[in-house]
Motif scaffolding. Structure first.
Motif, PDB file in Angstrom:
ATOM      1  N   LEU A 329     -75.259 -57.373   3.613  1.00 21.15           N
ATOM      2  CA  LEU A 329     -75.067 -57.901   4.967  1.00 21.15           C
ATOM      3  C   LEU A 329     -75.599 -56.929   6.019  1.00 21.15           C
ATOM      4  O   LEU A 329     -76.226 -57.350   7.006  1.00 21.15           O
ATOM      5  N   ARG A 330     -75.357 -55.641   5.822  1.00 15.34           N
ATOM      6  CA  ARG A 330     -75.838 -54.655   6.788  1.00 15.34           C
ATOM      7  C   ARG A 330     -77.369 -54.699   6.900  1.00 15.34           C
ATOM      8  O   ARG A 330     -77.923 -54.674   8.003  1.00 15.34           O
ATOM      9  N   ARG A 331     -78.024 -54.791   5.760  1.00 14.49           N
ATOM     10  CA  ARG A 331     -79.490 -54.803   5.783  1.00 14.49           C
ATOM     11  C   ARG A 331     -80.039 -56.112   6.337  1.00 14.49           C
ATOM     12  O   ARG A 331     -81.018 -56.116   7.091  1.00 14.49           O
ATOM     13  N   PHE A 332     -79.440 -57.226   5.972  1.00 11.63           N
ATOM     14  CA  PHE A 332     -79.964 -58.506   6.459  1.00 11.63           C
ATOM     15  C   PHE A 332     -79.582 -58.762   7.906  1.00 11.63           C
ATOM     16  O   PHE A 332     -80.318 -59.458   8.615  1.00 11.63           O
ATOM     17  N   ARG A 333     -78.476 -58.230   8.371  1.00  9.81           N
ATOM     18  CA  ARG A 333     -78.211 -58.290   9.815  1.00  9.81           C
ATOM     19  C   ARG A 333     -79.347 -57.612  10.582  1.00  9.81           C
ATOM     20  O   ARG A 333     -79.858 -58.141  11.571  1.00  9.81           O
ATOM     21  N   ALA A 334     -79.742 -56.425  10.091  1.00  4.76           N
ATOM     22  CA  ALA A 334     -80.830 -55.708  10.762  1.00  4.76           C
ATOM     23  C   ALA A 334     -82.116 -56.517  10.734  1.00  4.76           C
ATOM     24  O   ALA A 334     -82.896 -56.506  11.705  1.00  4.76           O
ATOM     25  N   LYS A 335     -82.352 -57.249   9.662  1.00  6.83           N
ATOM     26  CA  LYS A 335     -83.573 -58.052   9.574  1.00  6.83           C
ATOM     27  C   LYS A 335     -83.586 -59.163  10.620  1.00  6.83           C
ATOM     28  O   LYS A 335     -84.654 -59.636  11.025  1.00  6.83           O
ATOM     29  N   LEU A 336     -82.403 -59.555  11.058  1.00  6.15           N
ATOM     30  CA  LEU A 336     -82.302 -60.553  12.140  1.00  6.15           C
ATOM     31  C   LEU A 336     -82.142 -59.907  13.507  1.00  6.15           C
ATOM     32  O   LEU A 336     -81.930 -60.607  14.503  1.00  6.15           O
ATOM     33  N   GLY A 337     -82.194 -58.579  13.580  1.00 10.85           N
ATOM     34  CA  GLY A 337     -82.069 -57.891  14.855  1.00 10.85           C
ATOM     35  C   GLY A 337     -80.645 -57.671  15.302  1.00 10.85           C
ATOM     36  O   GLY A 337     -80.399 -57.376  16.480  1.00 10.85           O
ATOM     37  N   LEU A 338     -79.694 -57.766  14.372  1.00  6.76           N
ATOM     38  CA  LEU A 338     -78.283 -57.687  14.717  1.00  6.76           C
ATOM     39  C   LEU A 338     -77.726 -56.309  14.404  1.00  6.76           C
ATOM     40  O   LEU A 338     -77.801 -55.847  13.267  1.00  6.76           O
ATOM     41  N   SER A 339     -77.153 -55.671  15.399  1.00 10.09           N
ATOM     42  CA  SER A 339     -76.518 -54.370  15.204  1.00 10.09           C
ATOM     43  C   SER A 339     -75.008 -54.486  15.069  1.00 10.09           C
ATOM     44  O   SER A 339     -74.371 -53.678  14.389  1.00 10.09           O
ATOM     45  N   ARG A 340     -74.437 -55.485  15.737  1.00 13.55           N
ATOM     46  CA  ARG A 340     -72.989 -55.685  15.677  1.00 13.55           C
ATOM     47  C   ARG A 340     -72.629 -56.635  14.535  1.00 13.55           C
ATOM     48  O   ARG A 340     -73.454 -57.430  14.099  1.00 13.55           O
ATOM     49  N   GLU A 341     -71.387 -56.556  14.073  1.00 13.96           N
ATOM     50  CA  GLU A 341     -70.904 -57.443  13.025  1.00 13.96           C
ATOM     51  C   GLU A 341     -70.105 -58.585  13.651  1.00 13.96           C
ATOM     52  O   GLU A 341     -69.268 -58.367  14.514  1.00 13.96           O
ATOM     53  N   GLU A 342     -70.364 -59.811  13.179  1.00 11.74           N
ATOM     54  CA  GLU A 342     -69.564 -60.968  13.571  1.00 11.74           C
ATOM     55  C   GLU A 342     -69.273 -61.804  12.335  1.00 11.74           C
ATOM     56  O   GLU A 342     -70.074 -61.808  11.383  1.00 11.74           O
ATOM     57  N   PRO A 343     -68.175 -62.521  12.309  1.00 12.99           N
ATOM     58  CA  PRO A 343     -67.751 -63.234  11.092  1.00 12.99           C
ATOM     59  C   PRO A 343     -68.760 -64.254  10.573  1.00 12.99           C
ATOM     60  O   PRO A 343     -68.837 -64.491   9.373  1.00 12.99           O
ATOM     61  N   GLY A 344     -69.529 -64.866  11.439  1.00 13.25           N
ATOM     62  CA  GLY A 344     -70.450 -65.916  10.999  1.00 13.25           C
ATOM     63  C   GLY A 344     -71.802 -65.417  10.542  1.00 13.25           C
ATOM     64  O   GLY A 344     -72.693 -66.229  10.249  1.00 13.25           O
ATOM     65  N   ASP A 345     -71.986 -64.105  10.447  1.00 17.01           N
ATOM     66  CA  ASP A 345     -73.315 -63.571  10.139  1.00 17.01           C
ATOM     67  C   ASP A 345     -73.811 -63.964   8.757  1.00 17.01           C
ATOM     68  O   ASP A 345     -74.985 -64.293   8.572  1.00 17.01           O
ATOM     69  N   ALA A 346     -72.935 -63.924   7.759  1.00 16.05           N
ATOM     70  CA  ALA A 346     -73.363 -64.268   6.399  1.00 16.05           C
ATOM     71  C   ALA A 346     -73.850 -65.705   6.332  1.00 16.05           C
ATOM     72  O   ALA A 346     -74.868 -66.003   5.673  1.00 16.05           O
ATOM     73  N   ALA A 347     -73.155 -66.611   7.021  1.00 13.78           N
ATOM     74  CA  ALA A 347     -73.566 -68.012   7.030  1.00 13.78           C
ATOM     75  C   ALA A 347     -74.901 -68.182   7.741  1.00 13.78           C
ATOM     76  O   ALA A 347     -75.753 -68.978   7.313  1.00 13.78           O
TER      77      ALA A 347
END
Length: 472
Positions: A329-347
């Protein structure tokens, strides 16, 4: 000899049960194909002249201070237990301590038969040697833990595979070549003292903060979870995740039938020997956990209370899945430009990847194009991307510097399978220019390189490489 490797060989100081001592088998007419000057400097190696390099890195001349040996190990191959494997075509020359104080193995791969060759010729042909050279160095440039390539040497001999092919030797550098299978062979033989000795050695070398076998298991589980998440983030498929190819150091090791995704599909397989899809792209997390479970089984043999150890080690192995998911999740959040964590990120991530699979989107180019607004062009039906994009844009609100984050997480260049095959064909014909070009471009995978735009292009139908092969 002006070529000098400052050897300090700790593995050779272990008892003889761990290895067989022997020199490499000389070759007919060694010729240097490639030498990694930057890595040599990092290792404190005085490079000498090309002629010396060809002699040493072909195995024709054993350098001063080397203590050549072939390591013993066992392993599960595609889930099937093989009680004895070992270095059948590789010889560890010795170890050096680099400028950062890290101990590194220097190994010749393709250096002739050993007691563990199992009727093999102990040799490698040019294609797999150059493939491993390019891919391992590309992985290093991508920031993923990996073995490295120090040299490639042509042998002047032909070896028999499906046909006669030019021989070569790769010099591989690794944090170590200790594998899950190294522990398995001694545990299976009931050699508790050897398992104990190997455990102490591995902790001292790789995880000095670890407290005994349990601490080692925790550290290896964490390292493997991070490694596989890193593979997934760049679309890498190892292709042969046997326990003898699972390094306790947490490095990627053994680039046999490996590949990078072109069109994305979670169950994509390239390895010609993976007929059941055991090591498909999307299966790699589960296999990593399975491999660490085999290490746990070997380490349990050291416990005084084995029932308690089974319970404790099972919890560690089962917890690895969550560690891996968090790393993914940490790596794929970055691939989407996301630095913060939110509950819906995996979806959100999963929805994009489902749409990519349905629309045959190129993995690398789709993620790279998120920062430029051109990702929809990768989809057979651009509307499928448009539907997803609206939610992603809302999620990006308030994110600091998402474009910078995306460019740092999404490479523009990977070693595409069809370009690798072109490079190998050229090298067999005596033309090393495509190899040198790939090495130059892949050393800067996150940079825009307009002059190399052709290397970003996915294969046409005629160019597609459906299967990759093991060098044996």
């Amino acid at each position: 000899m002006t070529l000098h490797l400052p050897f300090d060989n700790s593995y050779a100081r272990l008892p003889g049960v761990f290895y067989a001592r022997l020199d490499p088998t000389p070759v007919k007419a060694p010729g240097l194909l490639a030498f990694n000057t930057a890595l040599a400097a990092e290792l404190g190696v005085s490079p000498g002249e090309a002629l010396e390099q060809a002699q040493v890195f072909s195995g024709n001349a054993v350098p001063e201070g080397a203590e050549p040996l072939a390591q013993l190990y066992a392993g599960h191959q595609f889930g099937n237990w093989n009680p004895q494997l070992g270095d059948g075509r590789a010889i560890l020359l010795g170890e050096v301590v680099d400028g950062q104080g890290r101990r590194r193995d220097v190994q010749l791969k393709g250096s002739g038969p050993t007691p563990f060759s199992r009727n093999g010729d102990g040799r490698a042909w040019l294609g797999p040697v150059l493939r491993e050279y390019v891919v391992s160095e590309a992985m290093h440039a991508l920031g993923i833990p990996t073995t490295r390539a120090l040299a490639a040497v042509a042998t002047g001999e032909e070896i028999r595979r499906e046909t006669w092919l030019p021989g070569a030797v790769l010099t591989r550098v690794a944090a170590s070549h200790i594998r899950v299978g190294t522990f398995q062979v001694f545990a299976a033989r009931g050699q508790k003292d050897a398992v104990q000795r190997l455990t102490h050695y591995t902790i001292d070398r790789h995880y000095p903060e670890a407290d005994g076998p349990r601490g080692l298991l925790v550290a290896v589980a964490r390292a493997q979870a991070e490694l596989v998440a890193a593979w997934m983030s760049v679309g890498f498929i190892h292709g042969v995740m046997n326990t003898d190819n699972c390094a306790l150091s947490g490095e990627t090791i053994d680039y046999g039938p490996c590949a990078f995704l072109d069109r994305f599909h979670p169950m994509r397989v390239y390895s010609s020997i993976d007929r059941m899809g055991r090591y498909a792209y999307g299966n790699q997390p589960n296999i990593a956990v399975w491999n660490v479970a085999q290490l746990a089984t070997a380490l349990i043999t050291l416990a005084d209370d084995q029932d308690a150890a089974v319970e404790e080690y099972t919890q560690i192995v089962q917890g690895m899945g969550e560690t891996l998911r968090a790393a993914w999740l940490r790596r794929f959040r970055a691939k989407l430009g996301l630095s913060r964590e939110e509950p819906g990120d995996a979806a959100l991530i999963g929805d994009l990847m489902d749409r990519m699979a349905e629309n045959q989107a190129d993995f690398t180019n789709t993620f790279r194009a998120l920062a430029t607004g051109a990702a929809r062009d990768q989809f057979l039906d651009p509307a499928a991307f448009d539907e997803w994009e609206a939610g992603w844009r809302r999620r990006l609100e308030g994110e600091p510097d998402p474009e910078v984050v995306m460019r740092a997480a999404n490479p523009a260049f990977i070693p595409r399978n069809h370009r690798m095959e072109e490079m190998i064909a050229a090298a067999v014909a005596g033309d090393m220019a495509p190899f040198e070009r790939l090495m130059s471009v892949l050393a800067r995978p996150y940079e825009d390189q307009s002059e190399a735009a052709d290397l970003m292009r996915p294969p046409t139908e005629d160019e597609e490489v459906p299967a990759t092969f093991c060098g044996t």
